[in-house]
Design a protein around this motif. Structure first.
Motif, PDB file in Angstrom:
ATOM      1  N   ILE A  88      15.440  -4.106 -26.923  1.00 49.59           N
ATOM      2  CA  ILE A  88      14.668  -3.810 -25.719  1.00 49.59           C
ATOM      3  C   ILE A  88      15.467  -2.848 -24.849  1.00 49.59           C
ATOM      4  CG2 ILE A  88      14.048  -4.765 -23.456  1.00 49.59           C
ATOM      5  CD1 ILE A  88      12.646  -6.989 -24.737  1.00 49.59           C
ATOM      6  N   GLU A  89      14.849  -1.723 -24.531  1.00 46.40           N
ATOM      7  CA  GLU A  89      15.429  -0.788 -23.576  1.00 46.40           C
ATOM      8  C   GLU A  89      14.792  -1.076 -22.218  1.00 46.40           C
ATOM      9  OE1 GLU A  89      15.083   3.244 -24.835  1.00 46.40           O
ATOM     10  OE2 GLU A  89      15.968   2.874 -26.800  1.00 46.40           O
ATOM     11  N   TYR A  90      15.549  -1.736 -21.363  1.00 47.06           N
ATOM     12  CA  TYR A  90      15.000  -2.157 -20.076  1.00 47.06           C
ATOM     13  C   TYR A  90      15.285  -1.085 -19.016  1.00 47.06           C
ATOM     14  CZ  TYR A  90      13.525  -5.214 -16.301  1.00 47.06           C
ATOM     15  OH  TYR A  90      12.854  -5.752 -15.247  1.00 47.06           O
ATOM     16  N   PRO A  91      14.245  -0.354 -18.575  1.00 43.41           N
ATOM     17  CA  PRO A  91      14.449   0.690 -17.562  1.00 43.41           C
ATOM     18  C   PRO A  91      14.476   0.089 -16.157  1.00 43.41           C
ATOM     19  CG  PRO A  91      12.162   0.669 -18.240  1.00 43.41           C
ATOM     20  CD  PRO A  91      12.853  -0.412 -19.039  1.00 43.41           C
ATOM     21  N   TYR A  92      15.278   0.630 -15.286  1.00 44.29           N
ATOM     22  CA  TYR A  92      15.326   0.136 -13.908  1.00 44.29           C
ATOM     23  C   TYR A  92      15.683   1.289 -12.970  1.00 44.29           C
ATOM     24  CZ  TYR A  92      20.404   0.085 -14.698  1.00 44.29           C
ATOM     25  OH  TYR A  92      21.702   0.443 -14.993  1.00 44.29           O
ATOM     26  N   GLN A  93      15.459   1.049 -11.691  1.00 38.19           N
ATOM     27  CA  GLN A  93      15.809   2.018 -10.658  1.00 38.19           C
ATOM     28  C   GLN A  93      16.751   1.372  -9.650  1.00 38.19           C
ATOM     29  OE1 GLN A  93      11.993   3.385  -9.085  1.00 38.19           O
ATOM     30  NE2 GLN A  93      12.169   5.256 -10.305  1.00 38.19           N
ATOM     31  N   TYR A  94      17.613   2.179  -9.063  1.00 34.06           N
ATOM     32  CA  TYR A  94      18.518   1.678  -8.038  1.00 34.06           C
ATOM     33  C   TYR A  94      18.840   2.817  -7.073  1.00 34.06           C
ATOM     34  CZ  TYR A  94      22.268   4.189 -10.452  1.00 34.06           C
ATOM     35  OH  TYR A  94      23.040   5.160 -11.013  1.00 34.06           O
ATOM     36  N   LYS A  95      19.259   2.458  -5.874  1.00 33.52           N
ATOM     37  CA  LYS A  95      19.614   3.471  -4.878  1.00 33.52           C
ATOM     38  C   LYS A  95      21.108   3.741  -4.945  1.00 33.52           C
ATOM     39  CE  LYS A  95      17.694   3.606  -0.800  1.00 33.52           C
ATOM     40  NZ  LYS A  95      17.323   3.309   0.628  1.00 33.52           N
ATOM     41  N   ASP A  96      21.452   4.982  -5.195  1.00 34.16           N
ATOM     42  CA  ASP A  96      22.848   5.384  -5.259  1.00 34.16           C
ATOM     43  C   ASP A  96      23.506   5.163  -3.900  1.00 34.16           C
ATOM     44  OD1 ASP A  96      25.177   7.371  -4.996  1.00 34.16           O
ATOM     45  OD2 ASP A  96      24.710   7.474  -7.143  1.00 34.16           O
ATOM     46  N   SER A  97      24.608   4.440  -3.878  1.00 30.72           N
ATOM     47  CA  SER A  97      25.253   4.083  -2.604  1.00 30.72           C
ATOM     48  C   SER A  97      25.833   5.292  -1.879  1.00 30.72           C
ATOM     49  CB  SER A  97      26.356   3.049  -2.844  1.00 30.72           C
ATOM     50  OG  SER A  97      27.351   3.569  -3.715  1.00 30.72           O
ATOM     51  N   GLU A  98      26.126   6.354  -2.606  1.00 33.47           N
ATOM     52  CA  GLU A  98      26.719   7.542  -1.975  1.00 33.47           C
ATOM     53  C   GLU A  98      25.661   8.555  -1.546  1.00 33.47           C
ATOM     54  OE1 GLU A  98      29.694   9.196  -4.505  1.00 33.47           O
ATOM     55  OE2 GLU A  98      30.981   7.417  -4.418  1.00 33.47           O
ATOM     56  N   THR A  99      24.748   8.890  -2.448  1.00 26.71           N
ATOM     57  CA  THR A  99      23.742   9.910  -2.132  1.00 26.71           C
ATOM     58  C   THR A  99      22.507   9.329  -1.455  1.00 26.71           C
ATOM     59  OG1 THR A  99      22.632   9.695  -4.275  1.00 26.71           O
ATOM     60  CG2 THR A  99      24.504  11.220  -4.144  1.00 26.71           C
ATOM     61  N   LYS A 100      22.333   7.992  -1.543  1.00 26.34           N
ATOM     62  CA  LYS A 100      21.163   7.290  -0.999  1.00 26.34           C
ATOM     63  C   LYS A 100      19.875   7.687  -1.720  1.00 26.34           C
ATOM     64  CE  LYS A 100      23.983   5.540   1.968  1.00 26.34           C
ATOM     65  NZ  LYS A 100      24.527   4.188   1.687  1.00 26.34           N
ATOM     66  N   GLU A 239      15.442 -14.196 -18.416  1.00 22.54           N
ATOM     67  CA  GLU A 239      15.740 -13.405 -17.217  1.00 22.54           C
ATOM     68  C   GLU A 239      17.247 -13.169 -17.120  1.00 22.54           C
ATOM     69  OE1 GLU A 239      13.975 -15.171 -13.773  1.00 22.54           O
ATOM     70  OE2 GLU A 239      12.129 -15.676 -14.830  1.00 22.54           O
ATOM     71  N   PHE A 240      17.616 -11.918 -16.888  1.00 24.07           N
ATOM     72  CA  PHE A 240      19.021 -11.537 -16.917  1.00 24.07           C
ATOM     73  C   PHE A 240      19.380 -10.669 -15.710  1.00 24.07           C
ATOM     74  CE2 PHE A 240      17.589 -12.302 -21.187  1.00 24.07           C
ATOM     75  CZ  PHE A 240      18.618 -13.046 -21.751  1.00 24.07           C
ATOM     76  N   ASP A 241      20.636 -10.734 -15.328  1.00 21.97           N
ATOM     77  CA  ASP A 241      21.172  -9.882 -14.264  1.00 21.97           C
ATOM     78  C   ASP A 241      21.843  -8.664 -14.891  1.00 21.97           C
ATOM     79  OD1 ASP A 241      20.338 -11.565 -12.276  1.00 21.97           O
ATOM     80  OD2 ASP A 241      22.279 -12.543 -12.007  1.00 21.97           O
ATOM     81  N   ILE A 242      21.441  -7.489 -14.440  1.00 23.40           N
ATOM     82  CA  ILE A 242      22.077  -6.241 -14.864  1.00 23.40           C
ATOM     83  C   ILE A 242      23.032  -5.813 -13.754  1.00 23.40           C
ATOM     84  CG2 ILE A 242      21.705  -3.821 -15.471  1.00 23.40           C
ATOM     85  CD1 ILE A 242      18.873  -4.628 -16.372  1.00 23.40           C
ATOM     86  N   GLN A 243      24.264  -5.542 -14.122  1.00 28.49           N
ATOM     87  CA  GLN A 243      25.233  -5.140 -13.099  1.00 28.49           C
ATOM     88  C   GLN A 243      24.785  -3.855 -12.414  1.00 28.49           C
ATOM     89  OE1 GLN A 243      29.439  -5.391 -14.020  1.00 28.49           O
ATOM     90  NE2 GLN A 243      29.867  -3.566 -12.812  1.00 28.49           N
ATOM     91  N   ASN A 244      24.808  -3.888 -11.110  1.00 30.61           N
ATOM     92  CA  ASN A 244      24.417  -2.711 -10.321  1.00 30.61           C
ATOM     93  C   ASN A 244      25.404  -1.568 -10.585  1.00 30.61           C
ATOM     94  OD1 ASN A 244      23.973  -0.871  -8.051  1.00 30.61           O
ATOM     95  ND2 ASN A 244      22.738  -2.538  -7.200  1.00 30.61           N
ATOM     96  N   PRO A 245      24.896  -0.380 -10.943  1.00 30.44           N
ATOM     97  CA  PRO A 245      25.786   0.752 -11.200  1.00 30.44           C
ATOM     98  C   PRO A 245      26.674   1.121 -10.010  1.00 30.44           C
ATOM     99  CG  PRO A 245      23.605   1.208 -12.064  1.00 30.44           C
ATOM    100  CD  PRO A 245      23.494  -0.046 -11.240  1.00 30.44           C
ATOM    101  N   ASN A 246      26.298   0.674  -8.799  1.00 32.78           N
ATOM    102  CA  ASN A 246      27.117   0.951  -7.625  1.00 32.78           C
ATOM    103  C   ASN A 246      28.379   0.098  -7.582  1.00 32.78           C
ATOM    104  OD1 ASN A 246      25.481   2.967  -6.279  1.00 32.78           O
ATOM    105  ND2 ASN A 246      24.003   1.325  -5.883  1.00 32.78           N
ATOM    106  N   GLY A 247      28.414  -0.961  -8.404  1.00 33.55           N
ATOM    107  CA  GLY A 247      29.592  -1.811  -8.427  1.00 33.55           C
ATOM    108  C   GLY A 247      29.252  -3.279  -8.269  1.00 33.55           C
ATOM    109  N   ALA A 248      30.246  -4.115  -8.517  1.00 37.94           N
ATOM    110  CA  ALA A 248      30.044  -5.563  -8.488  1.00 37.94           C
ATOM    111  C   ALA A 248      29.749  -6.104  -7.098  1.00 37.94           C
ATOM    112  CB  ALA A 248      31.277  -6.256  -9.059  1.00 37.94           C
ATOM    113  N   ASN A 249      30.045  -5.346  -6.054  1.00 39.23           N
ATOM    114  CA  ASN A 249      29.787  -5.807  -4.692  1.00 39.23           C
ATOM    115  C   ASN A 249      28.322  -5.659  -4.289  1.00 39.23           C
ATOM    116  OD1 ASN A 249      32.478  -6.495  -4.248  1.00 39.23           O
ATOM    117  ND2 ASN A 249      33.006  -4.432  -3.546  1.00 39.23           N
ATOM    118  N   TYR A 250      27.529  -5.023  -5.140  1.00 34.70           N
ATOM    119  CA  TYR A 250      26.109  -4.828  -4.857  1.00 34.70           C
ATOM    120  C   TYR A 250      25.276  -5.822  -5.657  1.00 34.70           C
ATOM    121  CZ  TYR A 250      27.334  -0.465  -2.519  1.00 34.70           C
ATOM    122  OH  TYR A 250      27.861   0.462  -1.655  1.00 34.70           O
TER     123      TYR A 250
END
Length: 268
Positions: A88-100, A239-250
């Motif tokens: 399964i290729e699970y697509p997702y979107q996230y807000k880049d913490s630097e560029t917003k 149901e699974f948690d995908i690590q936020n590309p912005n880092g573990a603090n997100y």
């Protein structure tokens, strides 16, 4: 490809399924106002040839399955209907913490590794308070209620009151789904799982069973019920948690494989 597949649900009941048809998938994509759970249960019912010895399985039967049984059934239906669907290729979107700016990402899940679903059996508790695995063979055998005894809420004799609750099924999950996310709390779970107590009957006959308001419970009694709920429930994790590309603090990104476009739900 075999015409049917036989496997055991989390509760232990044997289930036999056939591959999905285009008709069933088309019904799933219709905008008919039905909830996602309703639609998926209708889809699963169309694929089931028997559960235990019963062959007359309908939508209402799948809706009344324990939640982990329903999840495993749907996952098996999806995998059996398309045996080539291994990743399964699970697509997702996230807000880049630097560029917003919003960015896209993809997480891969290997469906050939069944251990990712972390299947655990349902449990029951004996009179000594010991939990043990349960394995049923027929739908009619599945016991959905569990009991525990409170410490702070007592009867007239000073004994802790016995409490009963129900294991989650699809009807309960549908009720939770209808509740706005910000309003979902532990009190809602107690209501949905129908936590009831047995109180003395003024006539001296059998005790009366009545719904137990969450707000009157002590913190200790809440923990007793919560522990019993957690100990008795089974598990089939989709149901699974995908690590936020912005880092573990997100906050992690939530992924539910059952609702991934292209697995069961066709990409249109």
């Amino acid at each position: 490809m075999s015409s049917t597949k036989v496997f055991k649900l989390v509760s232990g009941v044997e289930c036999e399924i056939k591959p999905l048809t285009g008709f069933a998938l088309n019904e799933l994509t219709k905008a008919n106002g039905k909830s996602g759970i309703d639609k998926l249960c209708e889809l699963a019912a169309s694929s089931v040839t028997r559960i235990g010895l019963r062959t007359d399985i309908e939508h209402r039967d799948v809706m009344s399955l324990l939640d982990c049984d329903q999840k495993k059934l749907l996952m098996e239906v999806g995998l059996f209907s398309d045996p080539d669907f291994e990743i399964i290729e699970y697509p997702y979107q996230y807000k880049d913490s630097e560029t917003k700016k919003m960015r896209k990402g993809t997480e891969l899940f290997d469906l050939t590794d069944r251990s990712i679903f972390d299947e655990q059996p349902y449990k029951d508790v004996d009179k000594e308070g010991r939990y043990h695995d349960v394995h049923y063979t027929e739908l009619s055998e599945i016991k959905k209620t569990r009991k525990c005894t409170l410490l702070d809420r007592k009867d007239k004799a000073g004994n802790g009151i016995e409490v009963e609750f129900k294991l989650l099924d699809s009807n309960m999950m549908k009720a939770i789904e209808k509740t706005q996310e910000e309003k979902r709390d532990i009190a809602l779970l107690f209501t949905v799982q129908q936590v009831t107590e047995f109180i003395d009957n003024p006539t001296g006959k059998a005790k009366i069973q009545t719904l137990l308001p969450f707000i009157i419970l002590s913190a200790r009694d809440v923990k007793i019920i919560s522990k019993a709920m957690n100990e008795c429930k089974g598990n089939y994790n989709t149901e699974f948690d995908i690590q936020n590309p912005n880092g573990a603090n997100y906050a992690p990104i939530k992924a539910n494989l059952l609702f991934t476009q292209g697995f069961i739900v066709p990409q249109i």
